[in-house]
Enzyme design. Structure first.
Site, PDB file in Angstrom:
ATOM      1  N   ASP A  61     -18.238  16.821 -10.360  1.00  0.00           N
ATOM      2  CA  ASP A  61     -18.817  18.305 -10.466  1.00  0.00           C
ATOM      3  C   ASP A  61     -19.720  19.122 -11.113  1.00  0.00           C
ATOM      4  O   ASP A  61     -19.667  18.853 -12.249  1.00  0.00           O
ATOM      5  CB  ASP A  61     -17.243  18.956 -10.702  1.00  0.00           C
ATOM      6  N   SER A 140     -35.136  26.955  -1.711  1.00  0.00           N
ATOM      7  CA  SER A 140     -34.261  27.854  -0.367  1.00  0.00           C
ATOM      8  C   SER A 140     -35.770  28.916   0.064  1.00  0.00           C
ATOM      9  O   SER A 140     -36.624  29.906  -0.521  1.00  0.00           O
ATOM     10  CB  SER A 140     -33.441  28.592  -0.542  1.00  0.00           C
ATOM     11  N   TYR A 152     -27.248  34.284  -3.266  1.00  0.00           N
ATOM     12  CA  TYR A 152     -28.381  32.820  -3.050  1.00  0.00           C
ATOM     13  C   TYR A 152     -29.150  32.906  -3.615  1.00  0.00           C
ATOM     14  O   TYR A 152     -30.018  31.899  -3.789  1.00  0.00           O
ATOM     15  CB  TYR A 152     -27.720  32.478  -1.661  1.00  0.00           C
ATOM     16  N   LYS A 156     -31.547  30.797  -5.858  1.00  0.00           N
ATOM     17  CA  LYS A 156     -32.166  30.417  -6.090  1.00  0.00           C
ATOM     18  C   LYS A 156     -33.704  30.256  -5.671  1.00  0.00           C
ATOM     19  O   LYS A 156     -34.356  29.736  -6.810  1.00  0.00           O
ATOM     20  CB  LYS A 156     -32.144  30.054  -4.168  1.00  0.00           C
TER      21      LYS A 156
END
Length: 263
Positions: A61, A140, A152, A156
């Protein structure tokens, strides 16, 4: 493992390696001759990828520093060195500021997309110094333009900022750090959204294109770059504008204290 490939004898770790981009990059590194350690929380799929490419699987993890430390220590214990680290674990947002904001989901996004990169670098760095190794992070294209995936994109973007700022710090050890910035890629992450994406006419890349980009980054041996990886254009570093700040290059941290480098 290929005996005379570009990565022959090297040891690589790929996080988030159980599918999609991670699996494609792990396979490419193995085909190039690397000993590959695949890390993921998905034991079944991660083990399957590792078996297919002749690699090793480690359940981890990566939102936990201790798991990262154990992962890289295991890789070095097993193979004796560490050369390439591909920090690829990531998730789409699923929540955004405003009505319906989910605090737990937000914390999970930050932990998966950003903490995992910080912890991965922290855990891998002692081993990478010994080999003048390479870190490649999956960021991204959503970090390079406004995106409907707000959180997100935010995480990123933070990853790209981390890479660009960390590069000159790690350069003194000969360690490179770069980011891959894929647009939409045909992976399980977007499977439920494929119909809307294709109806909108947004280009979707094959994961193999990201593996191509990984190869290009490792071959170039540059550092501090964010490579754009999209289905409708050539893979290349994103041209960030320069922002000169007089004197900034002379500032250094020494033992946690900001000082001026007079050399």
């Amino acid at each position: 493992m290929t005996e005379h490939g570009p990565h022959h004898g090297k040891v690589a770790v790929v996080t988030g390696g159980a599918g999609g981009i991670g699996a494609a990059c792990a396979e490419r590194l193995a085909r190039g001759g690397a000993h590959v350690v695949v890390a993921d929380i998905d034991t079944e799929r991660g083990s399957s990828v590792a078996a297919r490419i002749g690699g090793e699987f480690v359940a981890a993890d990566v939102t936990r520093l201790a798991d990262n430390t154990a992962l890289f220590d295991t890789a070095v214990t097993r193979f004796g060195r560490l050369d390439v680290v591909h920090l690829n674990a990531g998730i789409i947002g699923g929540t955004t500021p405003g009505d319906g904001f989910d605090l737990d989901r937000y914390r999970h996004i930050v932990a998966t997309n950003l903490d995992s990169v910080v912890f991965g670098v922290q855990a891998a760095l002692p081993h990478l110094r010994a080999t003048a190794g390479a870190v490649v992070v999956t960021a991204s294209a959503a970090a390079l333009r406004p995106s409907i995936e707000v959180l997100y994109s935010a995480t990123k973007s933070a990853v790209i900022g981390l890479v660009r700022s960390l590069a000159p710090v790690l350069a003194t050890d000969g360690v490179t750090v770069n980011a891959l910035c894929p647009g939409l890629v045909d992976t399980p992450m977007i499977a439920a959204r494929q119909e809307a994406i294709r109806a909108a006419g947004v280009p979707v890349a094959d994961p193999a294109l990201v593996a191509d980009a990984l190869e290009a980054v490792l071959a170039a041996r540059g550092t501090g770059e964010a490579w754009l990886v999209m289905a409708d254009r050539d893979v290349a570093p994103f041209p960030f504008p320069d922002l000169p700040v007089p004197g900034a290059q002379r500032l250094r941290y020494r033992d946690g204290v900001l000082v001026t480098d007079h050399s």
